[in-house]
Design a protein around this motif. Sequence first.
Motif, PDB file in Angstrom:
ATOM      1  N   ASP A  77       3.345   1.222   2.760  1.00  0.00           N
ATOM      2  CA  ASP A  77       2.295   0.543   3.522  1.00  0.00           C
ATOM      3  C   ASP A  77       1.666  -0.559   2.669  1.00  0.00           C
ATOM      4  O   ASP A  77       1.313  -0.318   1.515  1.00  0.00           O
ATOM      5  N   PRO A  78       1.517  -1.767   3.223  1.00  0.00           N
ATOM      6  CA  PRO A  78       0.937  -2.868   2.454  1.00  0.00           C
ATOM      7  C   PRO A  78      -0.466  -2.586   1.907  1.00  0.00           C
ATOM      8  O   PRO A  78      -0.886  -3.213   0.940  1.00  0.00           O
ATOM      9  N   SER A  79      -1.176  -1.647   2.500  1.00  0.00           N
ATOM     10  CA  SER A  79      -2.525  -1.329   2.007  1.00  0.00           C
ATOM     11  C   SER A  79      -2.493  -0.348   0.826  1.00  0.00           C
ATOM     12  O   SER A  79      -3.540  -0.032   0.267  1.00  0.00           O
ATOM     13  N   SER A  80      -1.322   0.117   0.431  1.00  0.00           N
ATOM     14  CA  SER A  80      -1.205   1.056  -0.693  1.00  0.00           C
ATOM     15  C   SER A  80      -1.624   0.376  -1.992  1.00  0.00           C
ATOM     16  O   SER A  80      -1.362  -0.805  -2.208  1.00  0.00           O
ATOM     17  N   ASP A  81      -2.243   1.155  -2.873  1.00  0.00           N
ATOM     18  CA  ASP A  81      -2.610   0.633  -4.194  1.00  0.00           C
ATOM     19  C   ASP A  81      -1.369   0.335  -5.024  1.00  0.00           C
ATOM     20  O   ASP A  81      -1.335  -0.637  -5.781  1.00  0.00           O
ATOM     21  N   VAL A  82      -0.359   1.197  -4.909  1.00  0.00           N
ATOM     22  CA  VAL A  82       0.930   0.977  -5.575  1.00  0.00           C
ATOM     23  C   VAL A  82       1.958   0.834  -4.455  1.00  0.00           C
ATOM     24  O   VAL A  82       2.325   1.807  -3.794  1.00  0.00           O
ATOM     25  N   GLN A  92       2.977   6.150   3.706  1.00  0.00           N
ATOM     26  CA  GLN A  92       1.938   6.827   2.920  1.00  0.00           C
ATOM     27  C   GLN A  92       2.632   7.990   2.216  1.00  0.00           C
ATOM     28  O   GLN A  92       2.648   9.111   2.712  1.00  0.00           O
ATOM     29  N   HIS A  93       3.183   7.722   1.060  1.00  0.00           N
ATOM     30  CA  HIS A  93       4.039   8.691   0.386  1.00  0.00           C
ATOM     31  C   HIS A  93       3.240   9.739  -0.397  1.00  0.00           C
ATOM     32  O   HIS A  93       3.455  10.940  -0.254  1.00  0.00           O
ATOM     33  N   ALA A  94       2.302   9.271  -1.245  1.00  0.00           N
ATOM     34  CA  ALA A  94       1.561  10.200  -2.102  1.00  0.00           C
ATOM     35  C   ALA A  94       0.219   9.572  -2.492  1.00  0.00           C
ATOM     36  O   ALA A  94      -0.006   8.377  -2.306  1.00  0.00           O
ATOM     37  N   VAL A  95      -0.634  10.410  -3.051  1.00  0.00           N
ATOM     38  CA  VAL A  95      -1.925   9.943  -3.549  1.00  0.00           C
ATOM     39  C   VAL A  95      -2.207  10.649  -4.870  1.00  0.00           C
ATOM     40  O   VAL A  95      -1.850  11.814  -5.046  1.00  0.00           O
ATOM     41  N   ILE A  96      -2.809   9.910  -5.794  1.00  0.00           N
ATOM     42  CA  ILE A  96      -3.269  10.495  -7.057  1.00  0.00           C
ATOM     43  C   ILE A  96      -4.780  10.358  -7.069  1.00  0.00           C
ATOM     44  O   ILE A  96      -5.314   9.254  -6.885  1.00  0.00           O
TER      45      ILE A  96
END
Length: 143
Positions: A77-82, A92-96
């Motif tokens: 997703d373009p809104s992802s931090d990475v 939206q694969h993962a979050v840390i």
Amino acid sequence: MCSNANRATTDKLRVIGLSLNLVFLGLLFALVWTISRLLIRETEGGRSSNPSSGARLVSQIDGVSHPLRAKTTLGRDPSSDVLLTDEFCSAQHAVIEWRGGRWMLTDLRSTNGTTVNAISVHETEVQKGDIIGLGRHDFTVEG
């Protein structure tokens, strides 16, 4: 008779004074205990309570470094931090996240899963030196 009345008043004042001293000491103890518990909880056994301690993800593909924030999202997703440009990664694969004085990685029900040090995980703590696998991307945790 007057001296007995004075003595009784003096004894009552002493009891009141001792009682107030005990109450003060009890409150002081409670304050010190509460502060010490908060400090222990914040540091979690010596870990920093500050997520801006320089932790980052470094791509093993191109060496690009991504600083970890209190919540860092990873995905297509373009809104992802990475941003992950890999068809094997979910939008939206993962979050840390920084939780309880540690970095926690959570797989967000991605299609192809997430690994830490080649072990499939749903949620786990990540530390310096761990290798996070997302699709064809591998990242080393540094800092």
